[in-house]
Design an enzyme around this catalytic site. Structure first.
Site: not given
Length: 548
Positions: A285, A287, A403
């Site tokens: 991921q 982010y 999540e």
């Protein structure tokens, strides 16, 4: 009691929105917001156990189960009633303590009701007394399977056909199947691995799960998942943690997969979902950035359109196990002139693309769990945008919801709870009234978390939006985990050293081993990941409670 807590909270939230001090409503002060959120979480936990107790009373006439449900609901509502009505007066200030204001009446009512038919501590003792498993815990898989009659299904346990309807089984029958699967297929030398597994540790097991249809418990059947009900997922968590099965490389399975099912094009679903399930594509991921952690909307990584590609420049940090992934889903700013959230897009990136550099970061335990990723003129095809141009914030919020559901699962506190119980058996602590009281209270916290988790998992399984309230799962799960970890460290005594090595306790059949500090270090980051808990309280205060 539950009705009293609801009335007291409604009164208090209304007051916090209207009472002005220093030129602002007091509900805008972060310290008061966080206190209000913690009270609301207690009310929601009470709501979940009230629903459960009513269901047990309607559907199950087993005297022991009815007694357990009654003690659980009275204990939770008694604690919530006293805590909420007392703190609601504090949030009101002096006016809350006056005789002609309802806040004081709610407190008086809660004091009477919590004592009626046994207060919270007495109910916890009753709950604890209904069970004999502390003295003879059913911790061995063979013992559990011996008391369960397996379902009549094609094949052998652990080798059932992929199209088996698991939800048609009773909970106990499914528990048998879960135990059989893990005992047969999970590598014994990796049980209770107190670190995040790397690809070299877990890849072969993931392929085995894929081949048997056990890799994606929450995915729908049309995409090769087990489509387990929330109740069955909780059973899976319980057995996985009891046996000592590690996490898998789950970003694609638990985050991107559900996001693609909701926001992706048909072509994206057909391309990525089968490859995630076959473990050909392993995702990480992208982010957080060095100056955009919890404030994700301030990210600076840019993507500029050039023909049929977007050219990406920037960096991401705290990217878990990026060195083991071959793909990344990331956020990048595609419209620098738009408002912060409005100019962001969600991309899928093949990490073999030229211009990608991955540098591991060693964590406090000496493991390279995190990475910083750099992008130097990285070209991503424009068809790799998910959810549409400049709509990445919407996709990201949906993915963060998945999540937070995962972060808020009852899976996390299971290891320290099970090991605390095992150490207590090995050290003969069940006659210690202080320890037994602490353990039972925390154990009930874990059980009530499971009920709250099922409520939100049900919403998602119906394809509905769970709303901001799901942030409370992440808060309660991570903080309950740390409280249980603290109790495990306490009863380990001098053996709870700053070592990540396995420590042995007891002798003979009660002998057990536990990785005390390893558990602490691997579970503590859950209070930070997926949005730090204080940030989650900010979200809940404004979006769930409506505070200014």
């Amino acid at each position: 009691l539950y009705a009293v807590t609801c009335k007291a909270l409604d009164l208090t939230f209304g007051y916090m929105n209207t009472r002005v001090q220093f030129g602002k409503p007091i509900g805008s002060f972060q310290a008061l917001q966080h206190r209000a959120v913690d009270l609301w979480i207690q009310k929601e936990l009470a709501s979940a156990i009230v629903d459960h107790a009513v269901k047990v009373a309607d559907e199950d006439h087993n005297a022991v189960k009815l007694a357990e449900a009654a003690s659980r609901v009275k204990s939770r509502c008694s604690d919530a009633g006293i805590d909420l009505t007392r703190d609601c007066i504090r949030l009101h200030g002096a006016i809350g303590f006056t005789d002609d204001y309802d806040a004081g009446l709610h407190l008086q009512r809660a004091i009477v009701l919590q004592a009626w038919m046994g207060n919270a501590a007495e109910q916890r003792r009753r709950f604890d007394a209904t069970r004999a498993r502390h003295e003879k815990p059913e911790a061995d898989s063979a013992a559990i399977m011996a008391r369960i009659k397996p379902a009549k299904l094609p094949g052998e346990p652990g080798e059932r056909p992929m199209d088996t309807d698991w939800n048609a089984l009773s909970d106990e029958e499914f528990r048998y199947e879960a135990i059989a699967y893990y005992e047969k297929h999970y590598p014994k030398h990796q049980l209770f691995m107190m670190k995040r597994p790397r690809k070299s540790n877990i890849y072969d097991y993931m392929r085995t799960c894929s081949e048997h249809g056990w890799l994606a418990p929450n995915w729908p059947r049309i995409w090769g998942g087990m489509e387990l009900s929330p109740a069955k997922q909780v059973i899976l968590f319980e057995e996985r943690e009891r046996i000592g099965v590690s996490r898998v490389l789950e970003h694609g399975l638990n985050l991107l997969g559900p996001a693609l099912m909701k926001f992706g094009t048909e072509e994206q679903k057909q391309k990525y979902l089968p490859r995630i399930l076959s473990v050909d594509y392993i995702f990480c991921q992208g982010y957080s950035e060095p100056n955009a952690g919890s404030d994700l909307a301030s990210l600076q990584t840019k993507a500029v359109l050039d023909g049929d590609h977007y050219v990406v420049n920037g960096s991401k940090i705290w990217t878990s196990l990026a060195q083991d992934a071959n793909h990344m889903f990331l956020l990048a700013r595609t419209d620098p002139e738009a408002k912060r959230q409005a100019g962001i897009s969600f991309f899928i990136l093949d990490l073999k693309t030229p211009g990608v550099t991955i540098k591991p970061i060693v964590n406090i335990t000496g493991e390279p769990e995190f990475c910083q990723c750099f992008f130097d003129n990285v070209r991503i095809p424009r068809e790799n945008i998910v959810g549409g141009l400049n709509n990445g914030w919407t996709v990201a919020k949906g993915l963060l919801g998945f999540e937070r559901l995962n972060s808020g699962s009852p899976r996390r506190p299971q290891y320290p709870m099970n090991k605390t119980r095992d150490i207590a058996n090995a050290r003969g602590l069940w006659d210690d009234a202080e320890f037994r009281s602490k353990y039972t209270k925390l154990e009930m916290d874990v059980y009530d978390l499971a009920l709250l988790y099922q409520r939100y998992a049900d919403v998602i399984s119906r394809g509905e939006t769970p709303g901001p309230g799901m942030s409370m799962l992440k808060i309660w799960s991570s903080e309950t985990t740390m409280r249980m970890n603290a109790l495990m460290i306490e009863i380990a005594g001098s053996s709870a050293s700053l070592s990540s090595e396995k420590v042995e306790f007891g002798e003979g059949q009660d002998k057990t081993g536990a990785n005390i500090m390893g558990s602490f270090y691997i579970l503590f980051p859950a209070t930070i990941a997926a949005g730090a808990n204080d940030i989650q309280r900010n979200i809940l205060a404004k979006r769930a409670l409506g505070l200014p």
